[in-house]
Design a protein around this motif. Structure first.
Motif, PDB file in Angstrom:
ATOM      1  N   ASP A 330     -59.093  57.969 -33.960  1.00  0.00           N
ATOM      2  CA  ASP A 330     -59.730  58.740 -32.894  1.00  0.00           C
ATOM      3  C   ASP A 330     -60.447  57.886 -31.855  1.00  0.00           C
ATOM      4  O   ASP A 330     -61.024  58.394 -30.925  1.00  0.00           O
ATOM      5  CB  ASP A 330     -60.745  59.776 -33.423  1.00  0.00           C
ATOM      6  N   GLU A 331     -60.435  56.575 -32.041  1.00  0.00           N
ATOM      7  CA  GLU A 331     -61.042  55.709 -31.040  1.00  0.00           C
ATOM      8  C   GLU A 331     -59.925  54.957 -30.333  1.00  0.00           C
ATOM      9  O   GLU A 331     -58.901  54.647 -30.939  1.00  0.00           O
ATOM     10  CB  GLU A 331     -61.949  54.662 -31.704  1.00  0.00           C
ATOM     11  N   GLN A 427     -62.624  57.950 -22.264  1.00  0.00           N
ATOM     12  CA  GLN A 427     -63.477  57.230 -23.226  1.00  0.00           C
ATOM     13  C   GLN A 427     -64.261  56.106 -22.548  1.00  0.00           C
ATOM     14  O   GLN A 427     -65.407  55.849 -22.887  1.00  0.00           O
ATOM     15  CB  GLN A 427     -62.626  56.645 -24.358  1.00  0.00           C
ATOM     16  N   ARG A 431     -68.355  55.608 -22.189  1.00  0.00           N
ATOM     17  CA  ARG A 431     -68.977  54.420 -22.726  1.00  0.00           C
ATOM     18  C   ARG A 431     -69.670  53.581 -21.637  1.00  0.00           C
ATOM     19  O   ARG A 431     -70.720  53.007 -21.849  1.00  0.00           O
ATOM     20  CB  ARG A 431     -67.888  53.604 -23.432  1.00  0.00           C
TER      21      ARG A 431
END
Ligand code: ADP
Ligand code: ZN
Ligand code: ZN
Length: 547
Positions: A330-331, A427, A431
């Motif tokens: 999932d990353e 993502q 971040r």
């Protein structure tokens, strides 16, 4: 009665005879208007004869012959015949298909145009002093006469383009025309710029399929009349008639875009060689990662191999390659990769995150029964595009809405698996909220002009992190880019395509080549679960021959 043999764009592999009382011997290779069934169509005259084997009453008179531009040369016609035989495609379709659309139309006829009033840029960028390697390679190429195929294998940033510029300069000074092929339209603006700066007084035209019909025809005619000295184009430009052609360069020769995948399925790289042979001129194939077949040909001495092993800019070195274990499920990013990005942001250097997948996530998976969304029209998997809320097949173009439930078991929890450019971008935004991100893929860029904007934004340092597909991998020279990271590369190791490994290797070498091209050292990080794979061993050492 003089009879002309005419190539027409019809799916029959033959020529058609017409009566042409006023035909001249040098009309071979000229366009002509002829009746065909109930229509009038444009054809190309390929032969003259005094008699025909067809019954006289079947032979119809031809219409106008267009004499205001020079005819195709004999080598051009030879190339068409070769194509038709080699690729098993009707000669008339080869011939007419090579013309810009406007020149195939009975009404679309554009008179040749001589453009005036385009002032040359004021400054001519002088050539830098060549490196020792560049000098040797250039000397060798300059001494070539007649047909000679060269494979210029030069690591990324080794100054291949500078070598091309040297040779182009020499050909231009001899009054010759030069044809330069590039795999993608996106690469034309940067090269146009470099060529234009070096040769401000030369007439340069670029040819690709995104030009308007009139513009494309006008540029093509400038090449055909010998007015354009430098023709820069994508694969279709390989057919451009150039009466004073003296040199052919195929940049990034390994690139699959040189292959036309429908209609006449030709390889522009291969045809460039055939053309050079018919025309008796040297052909240079350049690449940091030559195709296996070109490498093989060079090793068999069919092509002469020339190598540039160092980067051209003093002090610039190839990036250090590090293999990182893949991130947690999932990353998209592993911790060391995030650290590396963070460091670049602090140092105000640019990074590029390479992921060869558009859209959001590659597959839609049922976590109950393991069903994945497949394409109904072909055998590929569907790709999830969350923003557009649909599934798209990148293989055949099929579109579907995202199903609510699993068609196999009815489960309503369908999860997107894997990463695409869009959720990698998301993502990164989460971040690094301060960072200026730019996503570059075929969904975000549609027009050629968009590319120019990207290039400028990167060059003027308005971007911190680029996220993109292989569109970003090729050719570009961004001085402040010091980190390149590749995500999700392992899929290619399992692909059933026999070229998948070769493509992955060359894509990774190319994209790595974007890092540290100037004074700041570059780093290339690859997330993989298979660091022991021979492909990665060769990659870490930048060792193409080993691969
Ligand atoms: P390649 O086409 O092999 O990727 P380029 O021709 O784009 O390499 O060169 C990479 C960089 O090196 C460019 O910025 C170019 O201007 C520069 N360069 C090329 N040759 C020289 C040279 N002899 N001296 C200094 N810089 C050079
Ligand atoms: Zn299911
Ligand atoms: Zn499909």
């Amino acid at each position: 009665m003089p009879i002309i043999e005419v190539a027409l764009d019809v799916p029959l592999n033959r020529l058609f005879d017409y009566e042409a009382p006023d035909v001249l011997p040098d009309d071979i290779g000229r366009r002509v208007k002829v009746p065909f069934g109930k229509r009038e169509v444009v054809g190309l005259i390929l032969g003259l004869k005094s008699d025909t084997s067809h019954p006289a009453e079947k032979i119809r008179p031809a219409g106008d012959i267009w004499r205001d531009v020079p005819p195709f040369g004999t080598e051009d016609l030879e190339l068409f015949r070769f194509c038709s035989q080699y690729y098993r495609y009707p000669l008339g379709s080869v011939v007419l298909g090579s013309l810009p659309p406007a020149l195939r139309k009975i009404t679309g006829w554009v008179p040749p145009k001589r453009r005036t009033g385009t002032p040359p840029p004021p400054l001519e960028t002088p050539s830098p002093p060549l490196t020792e390697e560049q000098r040797q390679v250039t000397d060798c190429l300059k001494s070539a006469r007649g047909f000679l195929p060269f494979l210029l294998h030069g690591v990324t940033g080794s100054g291949k383009t500078e070598v091309y510029l040297q040779l182009i300069g020499e050909a231009l000074s001899r009054g010759q025309q030069v044809l330069v092929l590039v795999p993608e339209i996106n690469l034309t603006p940067q090269l146009e710029h470099r060529f234009g700066n070096r040769f401000p007084h030369a007439k340069l035209v670029s040819l690709h399929s995104q030009l308007g019909e009139k513009e494309r025809a006008a540029r093509w005619l400038e090449a055909q009349q010998g007015l354009a000295q430098l023709v820069l184009g994508t694969r279709l430009a390989v057919f451009t008639p150039m009466p004073r052609l003296g040199l052919i360069i195929v940049d990034e020769e390994h690139d699959p875009s040189y292959k036309q995948q429908e209609g006449l399925r030709y390889s522009a790289r291969d045809l460039a060689l055939v053309r050079g042979r018919f025309r008796h001129v040297p052909v240079i194939l350049g690449s940091a990662t030559p195709s296996m077949e070109s490498w093989h040909n060079a090793s068999q001495d069919r092509y002469r191999l020339l190598e540039l092993t160092h980067r051209a800019v003093r002090g610039a070195r190839l990036p250090e390659v590090r293999l990182l274990p893949p991130p947690a499920r999932d990353e998209a990013f592993s911790v060391p990769l995030l650290d590396a990005l963070e460091k670049r942001l602090q140092r105000q250097e640019q990074s590029l995150v390479f992921i060869n997948r558009r859209g959001h996530a590659p597959v839609l998976l049922c976590d109950q029964c393991g069903w994945t969304a497949g394409c109904e029209r072909c055998s590929a998997r569907m790709v999830v595009h969350l923003r557009a809320r649909h599934l798209r097949c990148h293989h055949c173009g099929e579109n579907q809405s995202i199903p609510q439930r699993c068609p196999a078991c009815g489960n309503s929890h369908l999860v997107p698996i894997g990463e695409g450019t869009q959720n990698v971008e998301a993502q990164l935004r989460a971040r690094f909220p301060e960072a200026r991100l730019l996503r570059v893929d075929r969904d975000s860029l549609t027009k050629r002009e968009d590319w120019e904007d990207v290039r400028q934004a990167v060059e003027t340092l308005q971007v911190d992190i680029l996220v993109g597909t292989q569109m970003l991998a090729k050719g570009h020279d961004f001085p402040r880019l010091t980190l390149v990271a590749a995500l999700q590369v392992d899929g290619a190791l399992y692909s059933s395509d026999f070229r998948a490994g070769e493509r992955l290797f060359s894509q990774l070498m190319q994209v790595a080549g974007r890092a540290g091209r100037h004074n700041q050292p570059g780093e290339f990080l690859v997330q993989t679960a298979h660091p022991e794979h021979p492909l990665f061993e060769a990659l870490v050492q930048h060792d193409y021959p080993r691969f």
